[in-house]
Design a protein around this motif. Structure first.
Motif, PDB file in Angstrom:
ATOM      1  N   MET A  28       0.853  -1.186   0.000  1.00 35.49           N
ATOM      2  CA  MET A  28       0.000   0.000   0.000  1.00 35.49           C
ATOM      3  C   MET A  28       0.890   1.238   0.000  1.00 35.49           C
ATOM      4  SD  MET A  28      -3.024   0.898   2.740  1.00 35.49           S
ATOM      5  CE  MET A  28      -4.230   2.195   2.430  1.00 35.49           C
ATOM      6  N   MET A  29       0.531   2.225  -0.796  1.00 37.38           N
ATOM      7  CA  MET A  29       1.260   3.489  -0.819  1.00 37.38           C
ATOM      8  C   MET A  29       0.313   4.608  -0.401  1.00 37.38           C
ATOM      9  SD  MET A  29       3.676   3.213  -4.226  1.00 37.38           S
ATOM     10  CE  MET A  29       4.998   1.994  -4.305  1.00 37.38           C
ATOM     11  N   ILE A  30       0.797   5.443   0.529  1.00 35.21           N
ATOM     12  CA  ILE A  30      -0.018   6.542   1.045  1.00 35.21           C
ATOM     13  C   ILE A  30       0.743   7.844   0.886  1.00 35.21           C
ATOM     14  CG2 ILE A  30      -1.259   7.468   3.024  1.00 35.21           C
ATOM     15  CD1 ILE A  30      -1.185   4.632   4.234  1.00 35.21           C
ATOM     16  N   THR A  31       0.204   8.766   0.114  1.00 34.06           N
ATOM     17  CA  THR A  31       0.807  10.084  -0.002  1.00 34.06           C
ATOM     18  C   THR A  31       0.125  11.032   0.983  1.00 34.06           C
ATOM     19  OG1 THR A  31       1.289  11.924  -1.502  1.00 34.06           O
ATOM     20  CG2 THR A  31      -0.750  10.719  -1.905  1.00 34.06           C
ATOM     21  N   SER A  32       0.895  11.962   1.518  1.00 35.83           N
ATOM     22  CA  SER A  32       0.328  12.895   2.493  1.00 35.83           C
ATOM     23  C   SER A  32      -0.719  13.804   1.864  1.00 35.83           C
ATOM     24  CB  SER A  32       1.446  13.749   3.110  1.00 35.83           C
ATOM     25  OG  SER A  32       2.337  12.946   3.851  1.00 35.83           O
ATOM     26  N   SER A  33      -0.522  14.142   0.584  1.00 37.44           N
ATOM     27  CA  SER A  33      -1.438  15.058  -0.086  1.00 37.44           C
ATOM     28  C   SER A  33      -1.420  14.792  -1.583  1.00 37.44           C
ATOM     29  CB  SER A  33      -1.023  16.510   0.186  1.00 37.44           C
ATOM     30  OG  SER A  33       0.314  16.729  -0.246  1.00 37.44           O
ATOM     31  N   LYS A  68       5.690   5.933 -11.207  1.00 36.74           N
ATOM     32  CA  LYS A  68       5.311   4.641 -11.796  1.00 36.74           C
ATOM     33  C   LYS A  68       6.496   3.992 -12.501  1.00 36.74           C
ATOM     34  CE  LYS A  68       0.430   5.722 -12.710  1.00 36.74           C
ATOM     35  NZ  LYS A  68      -0.577   5.942 -13.780  1.00 36.74           N
ATOM     36  N   ASP A  69       7.236   4.801 -13.266  1.00 42.91           N
ATOM     37  CA  ASP A  69       8.397   4.276 -13.993  1.00 42.91           C
ATOM     38  C   ASP A  69       9.465   3.770 -13.025  1.00 42.91           C
ATOM     39  OD1 ASP A  69       7.179   4.871 -16.383  1.00 42.91           O
ATOM     40  OD2 ASP A  69       8.288   6.735 -16.719  1.00 42.91           O
ATOM     41  N   LEU A  70       9.683   4.522 -11.939  1.00 42.80           N
ATOM     42  CA  LEU A  70      10.685   4.119 -10.952  1.00 42.80           C
ATOM     43  C   LEU A  70      10.260   2.818 -10.278  1.00 42.80           C
ATOM     44  CD1 LEU A  70      13.381   5.329 -10.063  1.00 42.80           C
ATOM     45  CD2 LEU A  70      12.188   6.468  -8.189  1.00 42.80           C
ATOM     46  N   CYS A  71       8.982   2.692  -9.990  1.00 46.93           N
ATOM     47  CA  CYS A  71       8.472   1.459  -9.389  1.00 46.93           C
ATOM     48  C   CYS A  71       8.677   0.276 -10.331  1.00 46.93           C
ATOM     49  CB  CYS A  71       6.989   1.614  -9.051  1.00 46.93           C
ATOM     50  SG  CYS A  71       6.662   2.611  -7.581  1.00 46.93           S
ATOM     51  N   LEU A  72       8.383   0.474 -11.596  1.00 49.16           N
ATOM     52  CA  LEU A  72       8.566  -0.610 -12.573  1.00 49.16           C
ATOM     53  C   LEU A  72      10.016  -1.063 -12.643  1.00 49.16           C
ATOM     54  CD1 LEU A  72       6.261   0.422 -15.566  1.00 49.16           C
ATOM     55  CD2 LEU A  72       6.012  -1.585 -14.079  1.00 49.16           C
ATOM     56  N   SER A  73      10.945  -0.119 -12.449  1.00 45.35           N
ATOM     57  CA  SER A  73      12.373  -0.462 -12.531  1.00 45.35           C
ATOM     58  C   SER A  73      12.810  -1.397 -11.406  1.00 45.35           C
ATOM     59  CB  SER A  73      13.225   0.817 -12.517  1.00 45.35           C
ATOM     60  OG  SER A  73      13.244   1.421 -11.234  1.00 45.35           O
ATOM     61  N   ASP A  81       0.016  -4.130  -8.503  1.00 45.32           N
ATOM     62  CA  ASP A  81       0.541  -4.610  -7.214  1.00 45.32           C
ATOM     63  C   ASP A  81       0.250  -3.706  -6.026  1.00 45.32           C
ATOM     64  OD1 ASP A  81       1.746  -6.595  -8.782  1.00 45.32           O
ATOM     65  OD2 ASP A  81       3.588  -5.436  -9.021  1.00 45.32           O
ATOM     66  N   VAL A  82      -0.299  -2.523  -6.261  1.00 45.97           N
ATOM     67  CA  VAL A  82      -0.348  -1.507  -5.210  1.00 45.97           C
ATOM     68  C   VAL A  82      -1.759  -0.959  -5.018  1.00 45.97           C
ATOM     69  CG1 VAL A  82       0.508   0.776  -4.503  1.00 45.97           C
ATOM     70  CG2 VAL A  82       2.029  -0.822  -5.690  1.00 45.97           C
ATOM     71  N   TYR A  83      -2.116  -0.748  -3.768  1.00 46.30           N
ATOM     72  CA  TYR A  83      -3.291   0.078  -3.460  1.00 46.30           C
ATOM     73  C   TYR A  83      -2.744   1.459  -3.112  1.00 46.30           C
ATOM     74  CZ  TYR A  83      -7.649   1.838  -1.528  1.00 46.30           C
ATOM     75  OH  TYR A  83      -8.785   2.594  -1.305  1.00 46.30           O
ATOM     76  N   TYR A 179      14.645   5.259  -5.275  1.00 47.70           N
ATOM     77  CA  TYR A 179      14.922   3.955  -5.882  1.00 47.70           C
ATOM     78  C   TYR A 179      15.314   2.928  -4.819  1.00 47.70           C
ATOM     79  CZ  TYR A 179      17.296   0.328  -8.585  1.00 47.70           C
ATOM     80  OH  TYR A 179      17.689  -0.879  -9.095  1.00 47.70           O
ATOM     81  N   LEU A 180      16.246   3.289  -3.941  1.00 44.57           N
ATOM     82  CA  LEU A 180      16.720   2.369  -2.908  1.00 44.57           C
ATOM     83  C   LEU A 180      15.595   1.979  -1.960  1.00 44.57           C
ATOM     84  CD1 LEU A 180      20.169   4.012  -2.088  1.00 44.57           C
ATOM     85  CD2 LEU A 180      19.764   1.903  -3.364  1.00 44.57           C
ATOM     86  N   ASP A 181      14.757   2.940  -1.596  1.00 49.14           N
ATOM     87  CA  ASP A 181      13.654   2.636  -0.684  1.00 49.14           C
ATOM     88  C   ASP A 181      12.605   1.750  -1.352  1.00 49.14           C
ATOM     89  OD1 ASP A 181      14.833   4.075   1.340  1.00 49.14           O
ATOM     90  OD2 ASP A 181      13.720   5.905   0.937  1.00 49.14           O
ATOM     91  N   LEU A 182      12.383   1.952  -2.647  1.00 53.25           N
ATOM     92  CA  LEU A 182      11.437   1.098  -3.367  1.00 53.25           C
ATOM     93  C   LEU A 182      11.984  -0.326  -3.519  1.00 53.25           C
ATOM     94  CD1 LEU A 182      10.206   3.617  -6.083  1.00 53.25           C
ATOM     95  CD2 LEU A 182       8.847   2.648  -4.211  1.00 53.25           C
ATOM     96  N   VAL A 183      13.299  -0.451  -3.673  1.00 58.75           N
ATOM     97  CA  VAL A 183      13.920  -1.782  -3.688  1.00 58.75           C
ATOM     98  C   VAL A 183      13.638  -2.492  -2.366  1.00 58.75           C
ATOM     99  CG1 VAL A 183      16.121  -3.014  -3.639  1.00 58.75           C
ATOM    100  CG2 VAL A 183      15.726  -1.251  -5.360  1.00 58.75           C
TER     101      VAL A 183
END
Length: 232
Positions: A28-33, A68-73, A81-83, A179-183
Motif C-alpha cells: 500500500m502506498m499513502i501520499t500525504s497530499s 510509476k516508472d521508478l516502481c517498474l524499474s 501490485d499496489v493500493y 529507488y533504494l527505498d522502493l527496492v
C-alpha cells in the motif's frame, strides 16, 4: 470526507480523490497530499454540446508517471501490485500542500484508517511526513527516518517512509533515494509472500575519532568493499 469514500469526484465544492487498487493488497502506498496535476479536470473538447474533461485520479501527471516508472524499474507495478491512496485526498493551497498540517489532514483520518484495515497490507510506503506519522507513532525526526524501515503496531505491517513523490524529479540524489527505498519495499513484499530474498551482509560501526576513521577506511580498502552507507 465520508468514511466510505470510494469514487473520485467533487465533494463540497472541491475534487476529492479516492484510493485505487486491489483490496486486499500486500503493498500500500499513502501520499500525504494530492497534486494539482492529479485533481485537474482539463477540458478536452465538446461532443454534442457536452464538455469532455480529463478524469481526476492519482498519478496521472508527470510526477506520478515518474514514480510509476521508478516502481517498474524495481519490479513493482502500481496498477497491478499496489493500493494507492492519500491522507489528505483534496488539493490544498500551495503553501500547505506538500506538508499539510494536522488541521488539514484530520478530516481524512477515519477514511484512511478504514482503507488500511480493508487493504491489510504487509508493507506500507508513505510519501511525506504526515502520512508517515499517521502510520507509525514514532518520535524519530522525519529527516532521520528516511532510509529506515519501521513497524506499525496499529496496522501490523512494515512502514517505509519517503519524501513526497513530488520530489522524485527534483534531484538525481533524491531519485536514487526513492529507488533504494522502493527496492527495500519490493524485497519486504517478496518476503511476505514466502519468497527467499538474498540480502547484502551489513556491518555497522560508530566512528568517534580521526584515527578510527583512518583505520576503518584502510580496512574497507583491504576488504574491497563495494557498498558503503555513511550517516554523519
Amino acid at each position: 470526507v465520508p468514511v466510505n469514500w470510494s469514487t473520485s469526484k467533487r465533494h463540497m465544492g472541491r475534487v476529492v480523490l479516492a484510493g485505487t487498487g486491489n483490496i486486499p493488497s500486500r503493498l500500500m502506498m499513502i501520499t500525504s497530499s494530492v497534486l494539482e496535476e492529479d485533481t485537474s479536470e482539463e477540458l478536452l473538447g465538446r461532443r454534442q454540446g457536452v464538455a469532455l474533461r480529463t478524469r481526476p485520479e492519482f498519478l496521472k501527471g508527470p510526477h506520478g508517471i515518474a514514480l510509476k516508472d521508478l516502481c517498474l524499474s524495481v519490479g513493482i507495478s502500481i496498477s497491478a501490485d499496489v493500493y494507492f491512496t492519500a491522507l489528505c485526498k483534496w488539493l490544498l493551497p500551495k503553501s500547505d500542500n506538500l506538508s499539510p498540517k494536522p488541521k488539514h489532514t484530520l478530516p481524512g483520518h477515519a477514511c484512511l484508517d478504514r482503507e488500511i484495515r480493508a487493504v491489510a497490507p504487509s508493507v506500507i510506503v508513505t510519501f511525506g511526513k504526515p502520512a508517515f506519522e499517521f502510520a507509525v507513532k514514532s518520535r524519530v525526526k522525519f529527516a532521520d527516518a528516511i532510509g529506515m524501515t519501521f513497524w506499525s503496531e496499529e496496522y501490523q505491517c512494515s512502514v517505509i517512509p519517503m519524501q513526497h513523490y513530488y520530489y522524485v524529479l527534483a534531484k538525481p540524489e533524491l531519485t536514487e533515494r526513492f529507488y533504494l527505498d522502493l527496492v527495500q519495499a519490493s524485497m519486504l513484499v517478496a518476503e511476505s509472500e514466502g519468497k527467499t530474498v538474498a540480502r547484502v551482509p551489513t556491518h555497522y560501526s560508530v566512528i568517534r575519532s580521526k584515527d578510527e576513521l583512518t583505520h576503518w577506511t584502510a580496512q574497507r580498502l583491504l576488504d574491497n568493499t563495494k557498498l558503503l552507507s555513511v550517516d554523519c
